[in-house]
Design a protein around this motif. Structure first.
Motif, PDB file in Angstrom:
ATOM      1  N   UNK A 184       0.843  -1.191   0.000  1.00  0.00           N
ATOM      2  CA  UNK A 184       0.000   0.000   0.000  1.00  0.00           C
ATOM      3  C   UNK A 184       0.881   1.245   0.000  1.00  0.00           C
ATOM      4  N   UNK A 185       0.607   2.143  -0.928  1.00  0.00           N
ATOM      5  CA  UNK A 185       1.427   3.346  -1.049  1.00  0.00           C
ATOM      6  C   UNK A 185       0.506   4.566  -1.169  1.00  0.00           C
ATOM      7  N   UNK A 186       0.795   5.639  -0.431  1.00  0.00           N
ATOM      8  CA  UNK A 186      -0.031   6.855  -0.553  1.00  0.00           C
ATOM      9  C   UNK A 186       0.185   7.527  -1.892  1.00  0.00           C
ATOM     10  N   UNK A 187      -0.912   7.997  -2.478  1.00  0.00           N
ATOM     11  CA  UNK A 187      -0.840   8.697  -3.758  1.00  0.00           C
ATOM     12  C   UNK A 187      -1.896   9.790  -3.758  1.00  0.00           C
ATOM     13  N   UNK A 188      -1.445  11.040  -3.634  1.00  0.00           N
ATOM     14  CA  UNK A 188      -2.339  12.170  -3.470  1.00  0.00           C
ATOM     15  C   UNK A 188      -3.291  11.906  -2.305  1.00  0.00           C
TER      16      UNK A 188
END
Length: 331
Positions: A184-188
């Motif tokens: 899981x990676x934050x994107x905006x």
């Protein structure tokens, strides 16, 4: 190919905001960047379509459409990474189709990971174009959908190739149902679930990752942004390294497209990438509706759930009129 057909067959210059692709674009942009005023969506979308065609034209150009000073800057970076084959991580931004050509011209041996569909469409042309280049490094294409993709990738690295990978591609091995192969990676304003296989491979085989992204400068000239090498460390726990890799890469992507969202083709297909959305209350707050049509059939797309409901022509016309009215009120 299907999306290109729909785009050509359903959209006119005066009706850009009613195409199927526009509805997907608007839903995706609204989901990740709700702070962007929807009144700007049609202009951003037009520039995105223009950017896609420019990337295709650049690929077909016999003379490399990149300024010499840009090549000089990239040459300096390539000289630094030349002696240690690794994974060149990029995204579908700007003239991304030129990167493998630019790298080969700098003397690198390049293996490009791409879908079987793209290889079938472009493979022969890429090899024919490469054959005309003088003193160029070798070119290899690796099928991302093939079961032996990983073996081919490792073999290319052993043979001195730099492997070019589009990190935002939606092709490759089928993800595990339990999500064990995803990070899981934050994107905006949302999170994405990305396949973590390349980061695992990098850590276990001590393979460096070289981020390079394409964009445009203020004069609309192609440029390439190279970033510090992401180097694995045997003393760093695998899970920490995986998180560091993807947070770093997607931060680079955000930096490139924050001021120029039209640079990223991913707005047209990011919904096909797995992702964890916000809780239901927050999701409802961001919910919106987008009228679209395909041929003579009319639909309402619900964002950000990506559900689509067929509606009558009168409902479609009323919704489109309401959308235009709200945009005029905002402006």
């Amino acid at each position: 190919m299907i999306m290109d057909f729909l785009e050509r067959s359903t959209t006119s210059e005066n009706d850009v905001a009613t195409s199927w692709l526009y509805a997907l674009f608007a839903a995706n942009l609204y989901r990740f960047c709700p702070q962007i005023d929807t009144v700007n969506y049609p202009d951003i979308y037009r520039r995105l379509v223009t950017s896609r065609y420019r990337a295709s034209d650049d690929q077909l150009s016999e003379v490399l459409p990149v300024k010499q000073e840009v090549l000089v800057g990239l040459t300096s970076y390539i000289e630094q990474i030349k002696g240690r084959p690794g994974i060149v991580a990029t995204f579908h931004t700007g003239s991304y189709r030129l990167l493998n050509r630019v790298m080969c011209m700098q003397g690198l041996q390049v293996a490009v990971v791409m879908s079987s569909e793209i290889i079938a469409e472009q493979g022969d042309y890429l090899f024919a174009q490469h054959a005309k280049m003088e003193n160029a490094g070798a070119l290899q294409l690796i099928d991302a959908d093939a079961s032996n993709c990983l073996i081919k990738l490792l073999g290319a690295l052993r043979n001195g190739y730099h492997v070019l990978v589009y990190m935002d591609g939606n092709h490759g091995s089928i993800p595990a149902k339990d999500g064990a192969d995803s990070e899981e990676v934050p994107f905006f304003n949302c999170n994405l679930l990305v396949r973590k296989g390349l980061a695992v491979l990098s850590h276990k085989r001590n393979i460096p990752i070289y981020p390079i992204l394409s964009s445009l400068d203020d004069q609309e000239n192609t440029l390439y942004k190279s970033y510090p090498t992401i180097s694995p460390n045997s003393e760093e726990p695998l899970e920490y390294y995986i998180s560091r890799v993807f947070r770093t890469l997607y931060t680079h992507l955000q930096e490139v497209i924050s001021s120029k969202p039209e640079m990223w083709e991913g707005w047209l297909y990011v919904h096909t990438m797995p992702g964890k959305r916000e809780r239901s209350n927050k999701t409802r707050r961001y919910q919106s509706y987008w009228p679209c049509r395909v041929g003579t059939r009319y639909y309402m797309m619900i964002s950000p759930r990506y559900t689509c409901q067929e509606i009558g022509k009168l409902s479609f016309l009323c919704m489109r009129k309401w959308k235009r009215l709200t945009r005029q009120m905002k402006s």
